[in-house]
Motif scaffolding. Sequence first.
Motif, PDB file in Angstrom:
ATOM      1  N   LYS A   1      -2.092  67.986  71.253  1.00 16.61           N
ATOM      2  CA  LYS A   1      -1.667  69.355  70.974  1.00 16.61           C
ATOM      3  C   LYS A   1      -1.412  69.539  69.486  1.00 16.61           C
ATOM      4  O   LYS A   1      -1.792  70.565  68.902  1.00 16.61           O
ATOM      5  CB  LYS A   1      -0.407  69.666  71.780  1.00 16.61           C
ATOM      6  CG  LYS A   1       0.135  71.071  71.585  1.00 16.61           C
ATOM      7  CD  LYS A   1       1.350  71.309  72.466  1.00 16.61           C
ATOM      8  CE  LYS A   1       1.905  72.708  72.290  1.00 16.61           C
ATOM      9  NZ  LYS A   1       3.080  72.960  73.168  1.00 16.61           N
ATOM     10  N   HIS A   2      -0.807  68.543  68.857  1.00 13.37           N
ATOM     11  CA  HIS A   2      -0.541  68.619  67.419  1.00 13.37           C
ATOM     12  C   HIS A   2      -1.829  68.656  66.626  1.00 13.37           C
ATOM     13  O   HIS A   2      -1.950  69.385  65.632  1.00 13.37           O
ATOM     14  CB  HIS A   2       0.317  67.426  66.982  1.00 13.37           C
ATOM     15  CG  HIS A   2       0.724  67.484  65.543  1.00 13.37           C
ATOM     16  ND1 HIS A   2       0.354  66.525  64.620  1.00 13.37           N
ATOM     17  CD2 HIS A   2       1.463  68.393  64.852  1.00 13.37           C
ATOM     18  CE1 HIS A   2       0.843  66.836  63.443  1.00 13.37           C
ATOM     19  NE2 HIS A   2       1.520  67.963  63.553  1.00 13.37           N
TER      20      HIS A   2
ATOM     21  N   ALA B   1      -1.538  80.453  67.919  1.00 18.63           N
ATOM     22  CA  ALA B   1      -1.999  79.752  69.113  1.00 18.63           C
ATOM     23  C   ALA B   1      -0.881  79.738  70.143  1.00 18.63           C
ATOM     24  O   ALA B   1       0.266  79.406  69.823  1.00 18.63           O
ATOM     25  CB  ALA B   1      -2.418  78.328  68.766  1.00 18.63           C
TER      26      ALA B   1
ATOM     27  N   GLU C   1       0.077  77.912  73.595  1.00 19.11           N
ATOM     28  CA  GLU C   1      -0.359  76.746  74.356  1.00 19.11           C
ATOM     29  C   GLU C   1       0.543  76.448  75.554  1.00 19.11           C
ATOM     30  O   GLU C   1       0.419  75.393  76.174  1.00 19.11           O
ATOM     31  CB  GLU C   1      -0.418  75.524  73.438  1.00 19.11           C
ATOM     32  CG  GLU C   1      -1.433  75.699  72.310  1.00 19.11           C
ATOM     33  CD  GLU C   1      -1.572  74.460  71.448  1.00 19.11           C
ATOM     34  OE1 GLU C   1      -0.536  73.852  71.110  1.00 19.11           O
ATOM     35  OE2 GLU C   1      -2.712  74.090  71.115  1.00 19.11           O
TER      36      GLU C   1
ATOM     37  N   GLN D   1      -3.229  72.154  66.806  1.00 23.81           N
ATOM     38  CA  GLN D   1      -2.448  73.076  65.981  1.00 23.81           C
ATOM     39  C   GLN D   1      -2.836  72.956  64.513  1.00 23.81           C
ATOM     40  O   GLN D   1      -2.903  73.959  63.797  1.00 23.81           O
ATOM     41  CB  GLN D   1      -0.959  72.796  66.170  1.00 23.81           C
ATOM     42  CG  GLN D   1      -0.430  73.194  67.533  1.00 23.81           C
ATOM     43  CD  GLN D   1       1.000  72.731  67.764  1.00 23.81           C
ATOM     44  OE1 GLN D   1       1.494  71.830  67.090  1.00 23.81           O
ATOM     45  NE2 GLN D   1       1.671  73.345  68.723  1.00 23.81           N
TER      46      GLN D   1
END
Length: 296
Positions: free
Chosen positions: A243-244, A7, A9, A247
Amino acid sequence: MAWRVVAIENPARLSLRDNQLVIAQDVEATLPIEDLDTLVLDSYGITTTANLLTALATKSTTTVICDEKHLPASVLLPYSQHSRQAKVSRQQLAMSQPLKKQLWQHVVEQKIVNQADVLRMVGLDDMSIRKHASDVKSGDTSNRESIAARIYFDQLLDDATRRKPIWHNAALNYGYAIVRSHIARHIAARGLVASQGIFHHNELNSFNLADDLIEPYRAAVDFYVLEKVAPLHVGDRDASLTKHDRQLIIDILNYYVIMSDKKFMIKHAVERTVESFIECIEVKEVRKLLLPKIAS
């Protein structure tokens, strides 16, 4: 064999060099294209080149492009790469209605069994929906899928509609979208017509078949999010995905399910499901369709 799920980002310039994905940010990094199973592009600051996109499609890499809400908005699919594309698509379009209905019955039965297994593994009452699996009729004319889903989410999330638990709803939808994109890639790579489903038939939906085949995988996403992601989520349960969180959820493709009494990562199980679907329409045998079971 492709195995990486990557990914990106943050703003970056992506290009192709010597069959390597080149990621230019503050520093430059490279990855072999042949190692990329899935590439998620989740930033409006990403630019890329046409030859890189061509290489990704040729290698059947699942390339997912996300929108401003960080949800998958598009997937890059190979076009007519399968050596028997015309034959496979003709056979798919010639499927009889009884075969479609029986396949959908098989899909719904396994979906309900998987939902019951999730409830059992989290210590909830599974018998209230498990009994519905044996009552599914050809084409699910008695709508057991919907009935079981309401009971399932009423127990799992304390909300049969999945509207109130904002974070959980967003997390599940993100996981479903990642798996759906992966299914769509394998459908296209094997010459099937993605818009022609066995049950879903929305004229505005380009991925009706993916929406059919994802159904038994949804419970695996549910269990993964609740058991692996939710405990690590830091923040308000009514907030958006971090965001975490994203992921962690992207790694759903490396989560294990059971198929033919063996463990497979979802990204490999999906491949077997699509291949077996082609075998089903070739020999007109419903039970050839390989569907996932929940790994305890």
